[in-house]
Design an enzyme around this catalytic site. Structure first.
Site, PDB file in Angstrom:
ATOM      1  N   LYS A  96       5.735  10.845 109.805  1.00 38.14           N
ATOM      2  CA  LYS A  96       5.230  10.693 111.166  1.00 38.14           C
ATOM      3  C   LYS A  96       6.270  10.058 112.085  1.00 38.14           C
ATOM      4  O   LYS A  96       5.959   9.718 113.224  1.00 38.14           O
ATOM      5  CB  LYS A  96       3.966   9.832 111.156  1.00 38.14           C
ATOM      6  N   HIS A 123       6.031   2.606 127.971  1.00 40.90           N
ATOM      7  CA  HIS A 123       6.879   1.590 127.355  1.00 40.90           C
ATOM      8  C   HIS A 123       8.356   1.899 127.436  1.00 40.90           C
ATOM      9  O   HIS A 123       9.195   1.006 127.336  1.00 40.90           O
ATOM     10  CB  HIS A 123       6.456   1.396 125.894  1.00 40.90           C
ATOM     11  N   ARG A 183      -2.624   1.865 123.114  1.00 45.54           N
ATOM     12  CA  ARG A 183      -3.072   0.901 122.100  1.00 45.54           C
ATOM     13  C   ARG A 183      -1.931   0.180 121.406  1.00 45.54           C
ATOM     14  O   ARG A 183      -2.163  -0.639 120.516  1.00 45.54           O
ATOM     15  CB  ARG A 183      -3.968   1.595 121.067  1.00 45.54           C
ATOM     16  N   PRO A 194      -1.646  11.326 115.914  1.00 43.97           N
ATOM     17  CA  PRO A 194      -0.537  12.167 115.474  1.00 43.97           C
ATOM     18  C   PRO A 194      -0.207  11.990 113.996  1.00 43.97           C
ATOM     19  O   PRO A 194       0.127  10.905 113.542  1.00 43.97           O
ATOM     20  CB  PRO A 194       0.630  11.749 116.366  1.00 43.97           C
ATOM     21  N   GLU A 195      -0.350  13.065 113.229  1.00 40.37           N
ATOM     22  CA  GLU A 195       0.124  13.128 111.844  1.00 40.37           C
ATOM     23  C   GLU A 195       1.264  14.146 111.837  1.00 40.37           C
ATOM     24  O   GLU A 195       1.755  14.527 112.892  1.00 40.37           O
ATOM     25  CB  GLU A 195      -1.026  13.536 110.908  1.00 40.37           C
ATOM     26  N   ARG A 204     -11.405   3.131 105.358  1.00 38.86           N
ATOM     27  CA  ARG A 204     -11.130   4.299 106.192  1.00 38.86           C
ATOM     28  C   ARG A 204     -12.228   5.340 106.025  1.00 38.86           C
ATOM     29  O   ARG A 204     -12.780   5.496 104.932  1.00 38.86           O
ATOM     30  CB  ARG A 204      -9.783   4.940 105.800  1.00 38.86           C
TER      31      ARG A 204
END
Length: 310
Positions: free
Chosen positions: A61, A109, A125, A2-3, A295
């Site tokens: 974000k 969560h 993750r 997600p950006e 990256r």
DNA sequence: AGAATCGACCGGTAGC
DNA sequence: TGCTACCGGTCGATT
């Protein structure tokens, strides 16, 4: 991953489902997602229970949920506590209308139950964050060292987000000041685009897409680009993000879905990201991949002249 | 002091 | 079938 466009898609979905709704129950799984919350999971639950959701806001974000102790939808106030959400790279928010009593899933969560809706925060993750933070003046949160930092003074921003820079979708965002700061740096353009303290919301996908649109190599240093080139890069990123938002974001893999579980459709419109070995649609050279600062970086060697740093 | 760089954190999955 | 390497957003440690 997600950006900005994916997070904004989720924000729009949340607005539709939970504004004005009262939280009747909160259940969380203790663990890494609450690692930045100073008072632990219990404070999250006590802050949320019984409150009414008055808004869902976003910068870069990050998302935050504003709350009220009364049923009236009132604007957030200085000092109010909000729930801050960052999805990391595998976080999802899902809305459910049934199965309220199911136990928390392995990767779930936080679960917030309303009268006829339930929100579930999933993150296998655990790169994401969930925390409670108090609102402060946006001008005070601004760390760009801008002389006339008035563009954001009427906005309230969670204290936990004071290191997060302006977002290209914010009204009147100070693009010229961002460019001025970027042009003082010896870091690579690609690295600067990913620096959330300089400009927020751009991630690996839209940085590469924006650089491609501007026909500029991300390997150049910030100070080596003209103001006009920087403007083209930032506007290229912003345009790519705007187009992605219009089709629900980019689902490069199965990790990103919206709150109803649907993927976004921008992956079919990507020009360079993930297209190594395929032809550039403009000059027909083969798209390449390299690594910059650890990256992935996808680019067209024909359109984007590489600069090798010594 | 500040700026830049690099590794750690995770687990799903691609590739062997 | 099972194993390993890889990926990425952000933070904190190191240079």
């Amino acid at each position: 991953m997600p950006e900005l466009p994916e997070v904004e898609t989720i924000r729009l979905g949340l607005e539709k489902h939970v504004i004005g709704q009262k939280i009747v129950q909160t259940e969380g799984r203790p663990g890494r997602l609450f690692r930045n919350n100073p008072f632990g999971l219990n404070s999250v639950e006590t802050e949320l229970n019984g409150k009414v959701v008055t808004g869902i806001e976003r910068r870069g974000k990050y998302l935050w949920m504003t709350l009220s102790s009364t049923q009236a939808i009132t604007p957030p106030r200085l000092g109010d506590n909000v729930l801050v959400v960052h999805l990391g790279m595998s976080g999802q928010v899902r809305v459910c209308q049934e199965g309220y009593d199911e136990p928390l899933a392995k990767n779930e969560h936080l679960r917030i139950t309303f009268a006829d809706t339930q929100l579930r925060f999933l993150d296998p993750r655990t790169f994401g964050h969930l925390t409670i933070s108090a609102l402060q003046s946006g001008a005070r949160a601004d760390r760009l060292e801008i002389e006339n930092s008035k563009w954001n003074e009427n906005r309230l921003i969670p204290l936990a987000l004071e290191h997060i820079g302006p977002d290209p979708f914010e009204e009147g965002w100070p693009i010229n000041q961002v460019i001025a700061k970027a042009r003082r740096s010896g870091r690579r353009v690609k690295t600067l685009l990913l620096d959330q303290g300089l400009v927020s919301g751009i991630g690996n996908i839209y940085a590469d897409e924006g650089l491609y649109r501007a026909h500029i190599s991300g390997t150049k240093t910030g100070r080596s680009l003209s103001e006009e080139q920087w403007k083209e890069v930032l506007e290229g990123c912003t345009a790519a993000m705007g187009e992605a938002l219009a089709v629900g974001g980019t689902s490069f893999d199965s990790l990103y879905v919206d709150i109803d579980g649907n993927p976004g459709y921008f992956s079919r419109s990507l020009n360079v990201y993930g297209r190594v070995g395929q032809r550039c649609i403009y000059c027909e050279q083969i798209i390449e991949r390299t690594v910059l600062d650890g990256r992935s970086h996808f680019y067209c060697p024909g359109c984007q002249q590489i600069e090798y740093l010594t």
